[in-house]
Design a protein around this motif. Structure first.
Motif, PDB file in Angstrom:
ATOM      1  N   ALA A 232       9.358   6.816  -2.846  1.00  0.00           N
ATOM      2  CA  ALA A 232      10.746   6.451  -3.119  1.00  0.00           C
ATOM      3  C   ALA A 232      10.887   5.192  -3.967  1.00  0.00           C
ATOM      4  N   VAL A 233       9.837   4.387  -4.064  1.00  0.00           N
ATOM      5  CA  VAL A 233       9.932   3.151  -4.847  1.00  0.00           C
ATOM      6  C   VAL A 233       9.516   3.358  -6.298  1.00  0.00           C
ATOM      7  N   ASP A 234       9.253   4.599  -6.693  1.00  0.00           N
ATOM      8  CA  ASP A 234       8.750   4.897  -8.032  1.00  0.00           C
ATOM      9  C   ASP A 234       9.664   5.915  -8.704  1.00  0.00           C
ATOM     10  N   SER A 235      10.142   5.607  -9.889  1.00  0.00           N
ATOM     11  CA  SER A 235      11.006   6.544 -10.606  1.00  0.00           C
ATOM     12  C   SER A 235      10.238   7.358 -11.644  1.00  0.00           C
ATOM     13  N   GLU A 236       8.960   7.047 -11.836  1.00  0.00           N
ATOM     14  CA  GLU A 236       8.134   7.753 -12.822  1.00  0.00           C
ATOM     15  C   GLU A 236       7.584   9.054 -12.237  1.00  0.00           C
ATOM     16  N   GLN A 237       7.167   9.948 -13.128  1.00  0.00           N
ATOM     17  CA  GLN A 237       6.467  11.152 -12.704  1.00  0.00           C
ATOM     18  C   GLN A 237       5.087  10.762 -12.179  1.00  0.00           C
ATOM     19  N   PRO A 238       4.555  11.499 -11.194  1.00  0.00           N
ATOM     20  CA  PRO A 238       3.231  11.149 -10.685  1.00  0.00           C
ATOM     21  C   PRO A 238       2.131  11.410 -11.723  1.00  0.00           C
ATOM     22  N   ILE A 239       1.044  10.683 -11.615  1.00  0.00           N
ATOM     23  CA  ILE A 239      -0.139  10.914 -12.453  1.00  0.00           C
ATOM     24  C   ILE A 239      -0.903  12.063 -11.805  1.00  0.00           C
TER      25      ILE A 239
ATOM     26  N   GLU B 120      -2.301  14.048  -7.137  1.00  0.00           N
ATOM     27  CA  GLU B 120      -1.294  13.265  -7.858  1.00  0.00           C
ATOM     28  C   GLU B 120      -1.176  11.880  -7.233  1.00  0.00           C
ATOM     29  N   TYR B 121      -0.952  10.916  -8.109  1.00  0.00           N
ATOM     30  CA  TYR B 121      -0.805   9.519  -7.689  1.00  0.00           C
ATOM     31  C   TYR B 121       0.640   9.112  -7.916  1.00  0.00           C
TER      32      TYR B 121
ATOM     33  N   ASP C   9       0.827  -1.204   0.000  1.00  0.00           N
ATOM     34  CA  ASP C   9       0.000   0.000   0.000  1.00  0.00           C
ATOM     35  C   ASP C   9       0.867   1.261   0.000  1.00  0.00           C
ATOM     36  N   MET C  10       1.978   1.231  -0.730  1.00  0.00           N
ATOM     37  CA  MET C  10       2.880   2.378  -0.736  1.00  0.00           C
ATOM     38  C   MET C  10       2.423   3.467  -1.699  1.00  0.00           C
ATOM     39  N   CYS C  11       1.674   3.123  -2.712  1.00  0.00           N
ATOM     40  CA  CYS C  11       1.205   4.097  -3.703  1.00  0.00           C
ATOM     41  C   CYS C  11      -0.115   4.693  -3.247  1.00  0.00           C
TER      42      CYS C  11
END
Length: 143
Positions: free
Chosen positions: A103-110, A98-99, A73-75
């Motif tokens: 730290a576990v995501d290298s993409e830009q937020p939605i 924003e979604y 449930d990190m996102c």
């Protein structure tokens, strides 16, 4: 699961974290406490050992599944800025959210626009909207 069925979200992350922590430790403590009521003075040593080992096994299994649910449930959606507030009901706002996964995501937020309604002290409901389609005279633009 109950919150999802009513399409509710926690209003504040701190309340959500407190709820998750209470649920996490509360269930484990309840399982261990049931051990005290299942062991009787008349039980033989083998039966007591079986009850203790069974309770420990179930507790470890539940701890594992709960730890996995916390990690999965990190996102989450977060509020970026309040764009508009409803003129007749200040608890209804249009918010840019924003979604992302931290730290576990290298993409830009939605990033999307949502109409967000406060439901009580701790919860909100939200639905994605097209900001071009709102009736302008029902909303006050936040500066």
């Amino acid at each position: 699961m109950l919150l999802e069925s009513f399409d509710l979200e926690f209003k504040e992350r701190s309340v959500e974290r407190a709820y998750e922590e209470f649920r996490f430790w509360g269930i484990l403590i309840c399982i261990v406490l049931t051990l005290f009521w299942t062991i009787k003075k008349t039980d033989k040593l083998g039966r007591i050992a079986l009850k203790v080992m069974g309770t420990i096994g179930i507790t470890v299994l539940i701890f594992f599944f709960m730890a996995m649910s916390v990690l999965s449930d990190m996102c989450d959606w977060s509020h970026r800025e309040v764009l508009f507030t409803n003129k007749t009901n200040k608890k209804i706002k249009i918010i840019k959210r924003e979604y992302g996964c931290g730290a576990v995501d290298s993409e830009q937020p939605i990033v999307k626009d949502f109409e967000v309604k406060e439901v009580g002290k701790f919860f909100i409901t939200s639905r994605e909207i097209n900001i071009e389609e709102i009736v302008q005279n029902e909303w006050v633009k936040n500066e």
